[in-house]
Design a protein around this motif. Structure first.
Motif, short mmCIF file in Angstrom:
data_model
loop_
_atom_site.label_atom_id
_atom_site.label_comp_id
_atom_site.label_asym_id
_atom_site.label_seq_id
_atom_site.Cartn_x
_atom_site.Cartn_y
_atom_site.Cartn_z
N ILE A 1 58.61 80.29 75.79
CA ILE A 1 59.73 79.46 76.26
C ILE A 1 59.36 78.98 77.67
O ILE A 1 58.87 79.76 78.48
CB ILE A 1 61.03 80.29 76.33
N ASP B 1 64.05 78.43 81.50
CA ASP B 1 64.92 77.62 80.65
C ASP B 1 65.83 78.58 79.87
O ASP B 1 65.58 78.91 78.71
CB ASP B 1 64.10 76.73 79.71
N ASN C 1 68.85 78.37 78.62
CA ASN C 1 69.54 77.92 77.41
C ASN C 1 68.62 77.91 76.21
O ASN C 1 69.00 78.32 75.11
CB ASN C 1 70.14 76.53 77.62
N LEU C 2 67.39 77.44 76.43
CA LEU C 2 66.43 77.40 75.34
C LEU C 2 66.10 78.83 74.86
O LEU C 2 65.98 79.07 73.66
CB LEU C 2 65.15 76.68 75.79
N MET D 1 66.30 80.01 71.10
CA MET D 1 65.08 80.26 70.32
C MET D 1 64.76 81.73 70.11
O MET D 1 64.01 82.08 69.21
CB MET D 1 63.87 79.62 71.03
#
Ligand SMILES: *[C@@H]1O[C@H](CO)[C@@H](O)[C@H](O)[C@H]1NC(C)=O
Ligand SMILES: *[C@@H]1O[C@H](CO)[C@@H](O)[C@H](O)[C@H]1NC(C)=O
Ligand SMILES: *[C@@H]1O[C@H](CO)[C@@H](O)[C@H](O)[C@H]1NC(C)=O
Ligand SMILES: *[C@@H]1O[C@H](CO)[C@@H](O)[C@H](O)[C@H]1NC(C)=O
Ligand SMILES: *[C@@H]1O[C@H](CO)[C@@H](O)[C@H](O)[C@H]1NC(C)=O
Ligand SMILES: *[C@@H]1O[C@H](CO)[C@@H](O)[C@H](O)[C@H]1NC(C)=O
Length: 228
Positions: free
Chosen positions: A55, A59, A61-62, A66
């Motif tokens: 990732i 990040d 939120n990602l 994920m």
């Protein structure tokens, strides 16, 4: 007639052999793709994620999207004894030295990546990391040394006290202790390391470094690595 059966038998053994080779290949691929752990602070808690892909740093939120993440209460992390041990790679996204210390100090990890997510300068404090073999430090993008990697060879094969070969992998890792000055995560200088072998007492040899008696393995010597 045994003569006609033999080739068939050899043939099926051959197929069996190929099948088991293929299976062991699949197994090693699966093992190679083992998830890595990603940890970061979120609100007043810690998020502990298992990620199958890399990732991009910070990040959040990602990562939540994920990875498979769970919340760990801060006080649980603070009180955890023994400290954490990771068999897969560990990435820590951090904003300050105290959270970094909480998540990494006296933790056993072979492959560690530290990513700085905030511009507040980091002070000099020492982190002790056990069994460290590879360290990656991601500072802010405008830092002089924004992205660095260091490989540490913890060759403990010559441990003079007692039979080293008989020790478990975990115990061997406990005998390799690396100290990292958190200010290095500012990215102002290039990372280097220096190892001292056969240290029987870290406290007397390096009086300024933090040392946890919990690590003491009787009659063994340490390899102490200073990252500077
Ligand atoms: C994060 O999760 C992993 C896997 O469940 C565990 O081994 C590790 O101790 C956890 N770390 C923290 C800080 O909670
Ligand atoms: C590996 O990570 C994926 C998400 O990236 C997650 O769905 C899966 O549960 C994880 N596997 C393990 C064993 O934690
Ligand atoms: C790591 O732990 C030692 C000993 O408890 C402490 O002196 C040191 O400040 C800690 N380092 C960080 C960065 O928290
Ligand atoms: C550490 O001890 C081993 C075994 O006694 C020895 O071979 C090695 O040279 C020592 N290393 C250092 C740096 O003194
Ligand atoms: C290192 O970088 C930080 C910013 O990341 C800065 O505040 C600090 O003054 C720098 N320290 C030195 C010794 O250059
Ligand atoms: C440690 O070494 C001393 C002296 O060499 C020996 O008497 C003692 O039994 C050893 N202890 C362990 C736990 O191996």
């Amino acid at each position: 007639m045994p003569g006609t059966k033999m080739p068939a038998l050899i043939h099926s053994c051959y197929i069996l052999l190929l099948a088991s080779l293929a299976l062991s290949n699949i197994c090693s691929i699966v093992r190679a793709q083992q998830n890595s752990t990603l940890i970061f602070a979120a609100e007043n808690n810690i998020r502990n994620c298992s990620c199958s892909t890399d990732i991009p740093d910070c990040d959040y939120n990602l990562a939540q999207l994920m990875c498979s993440c769970k919340t760990v209460l801060l006080h649980t992390v603070r009180q955890a004894v023994p400290r954490f041990r990771y068999t897969s790679g560990l990435t820590v996204w951090f904003k300050d030295a105290s959270t970094l210390g909480l998540l990494v100090n006296f933790t056993l990890v072979h492959d560690l990546k530290l990513s700085r997510c905030e511009s507040t300068p980091l002070p000099t404090t020492y982190l002790a990391i056990l069994g460290l073999r590879r360290l990656r430090v991601q500072s802010l993008s405008d830092a002089l040394f924004a992205q660095q990697s260091l490989v540490i060879s913890n060759d403990l094969g010559s441990n003079p006290k007692g039979s080293y070969a008989a020790l478990s992998v975990d115990t061997k890792a406990l005998l390799a202790i690396a100290y990292l000055d958190t200010a290095l995560c500012n990215g102002n200088s290039s990372l280097k390391s220096y190892s001292v072998e056969n240290v029987s007492n870290i406290g007397t040899h390096f009086p300024n470094l933090p040392y946890s008696n919990a690590l003491a393995v009787s009659n063994k010597t340490y390899t102490v690595t200073l990252i500077y």
